[in-house]
Scaffold this active site. Structure first.
Site, PDB file in Angstrom:
ATOM      1  N   GLY A  48       0.797  -1.212   0.000  1.00  0.00           N
ATOM      2  CA  GLY A  48       0.000   0.000   0.000  1.00  0.00           C
ATOM      3  C   GLY A  48       0.829   1.261   0.000  1.00  0.00           C
ATOM      4  CD  GLU A 112       3.933  -2.571   3.775  1.00  0.00           C
ATOM      5  OE1 GLU A 112       4.889  -3.048   3.150  1.00  0.00           O
ATOM      6  OE2 GLU A 112       3.147  -1.751   3.294  1.00  0.00           O
ATOM      7  CG  HIS A 240      10.199  -7.492  -0.332  1.00  0.00           C
ATOM      8  ND1 HIS A 240       9.760  -8.511   0.485  1.00  0.00           N
ATOM      9  CD2 HIS A 240       9.275  -6.512  -0.225  1.00  0.00           C
ATOM     10  CE1 HIS A 240       8.628  -8.148   1.057  1.00  0.00           C
ATOM     11  NE2 HIS A 240       8.312  -6.928   0.635  1.00  0.00           N
ATOM     12  NE  ARG A 286      10.279  -3.876   2.576  1.00  0.00           N
ATOM     13  CZ  ARG A 286       9.481  -3.319   1.716  1.00  0.00           C
ATOM     14  NH1 ARG A 286       9.974  -2.819   0.611  1.00  0.00           N
ATOM     15  NH2 ARG A 286       8.213  -3.245   1.952  1.00  0.00           N
ATOM     16  CG  HIS A 347      11.210  -4.726  -3.390  1.00  0.00           C
ATOM     17  ND1 HIS A 347      10.165  -5.288  -4.090  1.00  0.00           N
ATOM     18  CD2 HIS A 347      10.659  -3.798  -2.564  1.00  0.00           C
ATOM     19  CE1 HIS A 347       9.029  -4.731  -3.699  1.00  0.00           C
ATOM     20  NE2 HIS A 347       9.311  -3.804  -2.781  1.00  0.00           N
ATOM     21  CD  GLU A 371      11.871   1.499  -7.868  1.00  0.00           C
ATOM     22  OE1 GLU A 371      10.664   1.220  -7.949  1.00  0.00           O
ATOM     23  OE2 GLU A 371      12.760   0.633  -7.741  1.00  0.00           O
ATOM     24  NE  ARG A 382      10.914   1.501  -1.173  1.00  0.00           N
ATOM     25  CZ  ARG A 382       9.836   0.726  -1.193  1.00  0.00           C
ATOM     26  NH1 ARG A 382       8.649   1.222  -0.924  1.00  0.00           N
ATOM     27  NH2 ARG A 382       9.940  -0.559  -1.470  1.00  0.00           N
TER      28      ARG A 382
HETATM   29  P1  FAD Z   1       6.947   2.358 -12.466  1.00  0.00           P
HETATM   30  O1  FAD Z   1       5.652   2.119 -11.842  1.00  0.00           O
HETATM   31  O2  FAD Z   1       7.895   1.232 -12.520  1.00  0.00           O
HETATM   32  O3  FAD Z   1       6.698   2.861 -13.950  1.00  0.00           O
HETATM   33  C1  FAD Z   1       7.770   3.034 -14.841  1.00  0.00           C
HETATM   34  C2  FAD Z   1       7.214   3.228 -16.232  1.00  0.00           C
HETATM   35  O4  FAD Z   1       8.244   3.641 -17.116  1.00  0.00           O
HETATM   36  C3  FAD Z   1       6.639   1.965 -16.853  1.00  0.00           C
HETATM   37  O5  FAD Z   1       5.472   2.333 -17.525  1.00  0.00           O
HETATM   38  C4  FAD Z   1       7.702   1.528 -17.843  1.00  0.00           C
HETATM   39  O6  FAD Z   1       7.221   0.784 -18.920  1.00  0.00           O
HETATM   40  C5  FAD Z   1       8.195   2.878 -18.305  1.00  0.00           C
HETATM   41  N1  FAD Z   1       9.537   2.882 -18.876  1.00  0.00           N
HETATM   42  C6  FAD Z   1      10.698   2.432 -18.318  1.00  0.00           C
HETATM   43  N2  FAD Z   1      11.721   2.671 -19.157  1.00  0.00           N
HETATM   44  C7  FAD Z   1      11.207   3.277 -20.252  1.00  0.00           C
HETATM   45  C8  FAD Z   1      11.755   3.763 -21.465  1.00  0.00           C
HETATM   46  N3  FAD Z   1      13.053   3.665 -21.742  1.00  0.00           N
HETATM   47  N4  FAD Z   1      10.933   4.326 -22.368  1.00  0.00           N
HETATM   48  C9  FAD Z   1       9.601   4.413 -22.135  1.00  0.00           C
HETATM   49  N5  FAD Z   1       9.026   3.963 -21.000  1.00  0.00           N
HETATM   50  C10 FAD Z   1       9.824   3.417 -20.075  1.00  0.00           C
HETATM   51  N6  FAD Z   1       5.918   0.622  -3.069  1.00  0.00           N
HETATM   52  C11 FAD Z   1       5.072   1.076  -2.136  1.00  0.00           C
HETATM   53  O7  FAD Z   1       5.121   2.252  -1.751  1.00  0.00           O
HETATM   54  N7  FAD Z   1       4.126   0.238  -1.613  1.00  0.00           N
HETATM   55  C12 FAD Z   1       3.999  -1.055  -1.996  1.00  0.00           C
HETATM   56  O8  FAD Z   1       3.123  -1.765  -1.530  1.00  0.00           O
HETATM   57  C13 FAD Z   1       4.914  -1.555  -2.962  1.00  0.00           C
HETATM   58  N8  FAD Z   1       4.864  -2.857  -3.349  1.00  0.00           N
HETATM   59  C14 FAD Z   1       5.671  -3.273  -4.371  1.00  0.00           C
HETATM   60  C15 FAD Z   1       5.549  -4.572  -4.843  1.00  0.00           C
HETATM   61  C16 FAD Z   1       6.297  -4.998  -5.926  1.00  0.00           C
HETATM   62  C17 FAD Z   1       6.167  -6.390  -6.431  1.00  0.00           C
HETATM   63  C18 FAD Z   1       7.197  -4.099  -6.551  1.00  0.00           C
HETATM   64  C19 FAD Z   1       8.016  -4.507  -7.725  1.00  0.00           C
HETATM   65  C20 FAD Z   1       7.356  -2.804  -6.048  1.00  0.00           C
HETATM   66  C21 FAD Z   1       6.593  -2.386  -4.963  1.00  0.00           C
HETATM   67  N9  FAD Z   1       6.711  -1.095  -4.465  1.00  0.00           N
HETATM   68  C22 FAD Z   1       5.853  -0.654  -3.505  1.00  0.00           C
HETATM   69  C23 FAD Z   1       7.573  -0.119  -5.115  1.00  0.00           C
HETATM   70  C24 FAD Z   1       6.707   0.752  -6.031  1.00  0.00           C
HETATM   71  O9  FAD Z   1       5.775  -0.069  -6.684  1.00  0.00           O
HETATM   72  C25 FAD Z   1       7.529   1.458  -7.083  1.00  0.00           C
HETATM   73  O10 FAD Z   1       8.630   2.092  -6.508  1.00  0.00           O
HETATM   74  C26 FAD Z   1       6.661   2.521  -7.759  1.00  0.00           C
HETATM   75  O11 FAD Z   1       5.498   1.925  -8.254  1.00  0.00           O
HETATM   76  C27 FAD Z   1       7.439   3.174  -8.868  1.00  0.00           C
HETATM   77  O12 FAD Z   1       6.566   3.971  -9.607  1.00  0.00           O
HETATM   78  P2  FAD Z   1       7.132   4.747 -10.853  1.00  0.00           P
HETATM   79  O13 FAD Z   1       5.972   5.436 -11.479  1.00  0.00           O
HETATM   80  O14 FAD Z   1       8.293   5.547 -10.452  1.00  0.00           O
HETATM   81  O15 FAD Z   1       7.700   3.591 -11.817  1.00  0.00           O
HETATM   82  C1  SIN Z   2       5.191  -5.109   0.202  1.00  0.00           C
HETATM   83  O1  SIN Z   2       3.968  -5.154   0.047  1.00  0.00           O
HETATM   84  O2  SIN Z   2       5.813  -5.839   0.966  1.00  0.00           O
HETATM   85  C2  SIN Z   2       5.960  -4.097  -0.586  1.00  0.00           C
HETATM   86  C3  SIN Z   2       5.854  -2.798   0.059  1.00  0.00           C
HETATM   87  C4  SIN Z   2       6.909  -1.860  -0.443  1.00  0.00           C
HETATM   88  O3  SIN Z   2       7.789  -2.248  -1.186  1.00  0.00           O
HETATM   89  O4  SIN Z   2       6.860  -0.697  -0.036  1.00  0.00           O
END
Ligand code: FAD
Ligand code: SIN
Length: 531
Positions: A48, A112, A240, A286, A347, A371, A382
């Protein structure tokens, strides 16, 4: 082909989409995304989004928990602003249509690792998917936004493309957009914009075992680095602690919220081993849990440890974690009765492109949010569920900054050349790309993992230098493909991680090295900066 808009957004996860929705109130927006629009780390987020929405919690508690988890390397002013602005951003997500899980009191709050209070707003155990759904639903019908799927950004356009590298070095660097490969048409397009947002997410694919989907190849970090932006804290890769053992690739995450709900980590001897490592036991931050598991596995020779939920109410477990329950059942594990075998996996990247408090990078016209960025929030580790929060807070601030700057409809640079691939050939050497990708992933997993040493890092550096040379040579002679673009970026990011890890001569948060197994606040309470 040239495509012009006021804003170019690279990436369609929570950072890119929440930014695009706000930017579209003041200008036209082109979103490029390298696969199908929902494919992102965001889409897989389970636990979340952390925010202070309960009156038994406080901003001070959230700030304290973030600083502590981050090894006190977090920038306190940034932590304060993110925590303070969190509740407002959650309200906006609700207004956009995100359906968070509710209870009689209001938003249901999970817990968490490292959190002193229940403060994780969630949509069952598929929070990211629900956020992505709601944002995309709004965006799809927006007249000012156009999404380009299967468009992978290759490089940012700067002075370098106009005048050559020497001239670029003399002044402020400006970003005019990006060269983007349309994968279906196999043509490189020139996207031009007054403001470009990097929202490309993380780099988990640099490691052999990762929770991240295939898109997470660190493209934004590598593009920004090549364009001259500052990169920092790349040594802090979060592992993770709990991904399902043996689920194949990509790894399947067992959310930390499961431990927040009462699950206990046990080794094969049934021992609640986390108690030996930290008073918070299975709910320690973590970095501590992942290292403890690593130690247990190395000591015992076992291949995994276990999550035990047998003491919890089975119906509540199924209600809170319906998807984890179903997914494990497919592997023959009933989580209400059986132990879940788990191992750590890469992760989250705490480092990235350095930004100010508005998401602005060193390059004028270029912002980075989510990210891909290093805002100062996470420090050396984090705090769980702070990344979705960071993305919405900074995407809001970045749009506000553009509004204030008044440079929305800047005169476009007319002399930007089209992509030039003269002298390159279509190569059949796909084996080089796939071999080097696998080699990087194996190398990083073996030598730059949870526990590091100078010896291993130096060894990895020697090898990555060779790979960088090979990729550079191949890239110069060959027409760009998706695989080659990603390999070039993976090798760049691996190099940045290794260089940063070698630089930091202490252990802090996620960076643990046996050569300096102590924290040194006098010399190392600072970011590791590469430019
Ligand atoms: P992303 O959501 O990764 O989006 C990146 C986008 O960029 C994608 O659309 C991709 O296709 C695009 N892209 C990448 N490179 C290129 C390129 N060269 N050209 C064009 N497009 C490109 N965080 C939390 O706070 N809470 C959680 O519960 C949590 N759970 C998680 C569970 C999992 C399994 C994972 C993997 C991560 C989790 N995280 C969580 C971390 C969190 O999901 C990410 O840090 C966050 O979603 C990142 O968002 P973002 O928009 O920066 O990148
Ligand atoms: C998880 O649900 O354990 C992921 C949460 C996070 O990466 O912040």
């Amino acid at each position: 082909m040239k495509i012009e808009s006021d804003f170019l957004v690279i990436g369609s996860g929570i950072a890119g989409l929440s930014y695009a929705l706000k930017a579209a109130e003041i200008g036209t927006v082109a979103i490029v995304t390298k696969k199908e629009k929902a494919e992102s780390n965001t889409n897989y987020a389970q636990g979340g989004i952390a925010a202070v929405v309960s009156n038994t919690d406080s901003f001070d508690h959230h700030i304290h928990d973030t600083m502590k988890a981050g090894g006190y390397l977090c920038h306190k002013d940034v932590v304060e602003l993110v925590v303070n602005e969190g509740p407002e951003r959650i309200r906006e997500l609700v207004d956009v249509g995100v359906q968070f899980t509710m209870n009689e009191q209001g938003l249901d709050l999970g817990k968490e690792g490292g959190h002193s209070h229940h403060r994780i707003v969630h949509a069952a155990d598929l929070t990211g998917k629900e956020i992505e759904r709601a944002l995309l639903a709004k965006i799809s019908s927006h007249p000012n936004i156009k999404i380009y799927e299967n468009h992978i950004s290759i490089d940012l356009i700067t002075e370098h493309h106009l005048f050559g590298i020497e001239k670029q070095a003399r002044g402020t660097i400006h970003c005019w957009g990006a060269y983007v490969l349309d994968v279906e048409q196999n043509v490189v397009k020139t996207f031009l914009a007054s403001t470009t947002l990097l929202a490309t997410g993380g780099a988990g694919q640099v490691y052999l075992h990762t929770t991240n989907p295939l898109i997470a190849t660190g493209d934004g970090i590598a593009m920004a680095y090549r364009a001259g932006a500052t990169i920092a804290n790349m040594e802090f890769i979060q592992f993770h602690p709990t991904t399902l053992y043996n689920s194949g690739s990509p790894s399947y995450l067992i959310s930390e919220a499961v431990r927040g709900f009462g699950a206990i980590l046990r080794n094969r001897r049934n021992e609640d081993f986390m108690k030996k490592y930290d008073p918070q036991g299975s709910l320690a931050p973590r970095d501590i849990v992942a290292r403890a598991i690593d130690t247990e596995l190395k000591r015992s020779g076992d291949e995994c440890v276990y999550l035990d939920l047998q003491h919890l109410n089975p119906n509540s477990v199924k209600t809170h974690f319906p998807n984890i329950y179903e997914r494990c059942l497919k592997y023959g594990i009933d989580i209400t009765k059986d132990f879940i075998p788990v191992v750590p996996a890469a992760h989250y990247s705490c480092g990235g492109v350095v930004t100010d408090k508005n998401g602005a990078t060193l390059l004028s016209g270029l912002y980075a949010v989510g990210e891909v960025s290093m805002t100062g929030l996470h420090g050396a580790n984090r705090l769980a569920s702070n990344s979705l929060l960071e993305a919405v807070v900074f995407s809001h601030r970045a749009v506000e900054a553009v509004k204030r700057s008044g440079r929305l409809h800047n005169e476009m640079e007319k002399n930007i050349p089209n992509w030039d691939d003269s002298g390159t050939i279509n190569s059949e050497e796909w084996i080089l790309v796939s071999h080097n990708r696998k080699e990087i992933q194996q190398l990083m997993w073996d030598y730059v993992g949870i526990v590091r040493s100078n010896h291993r890092l130096e060894r990895s550096q020697r090898r990555i230098k060779l790979i960088l040379e090979e990729v550079k040579d191949f890239y110069k002679r060959t027409k760009v493909t998706e695989g080659l673009i990603e390999l070039r970026n993976l090798s760049c990011v691996a190099d940045l991680i290794i260089r940063s890890a070698l630089e930091r001569k202490e252990s802090r948060g996620l960076h643990f090295t046996t050569d300096y197994n102590f924290s040194d606040d006098i010399h190392w309470l600072k970011d590791t900066v590469i430019q």
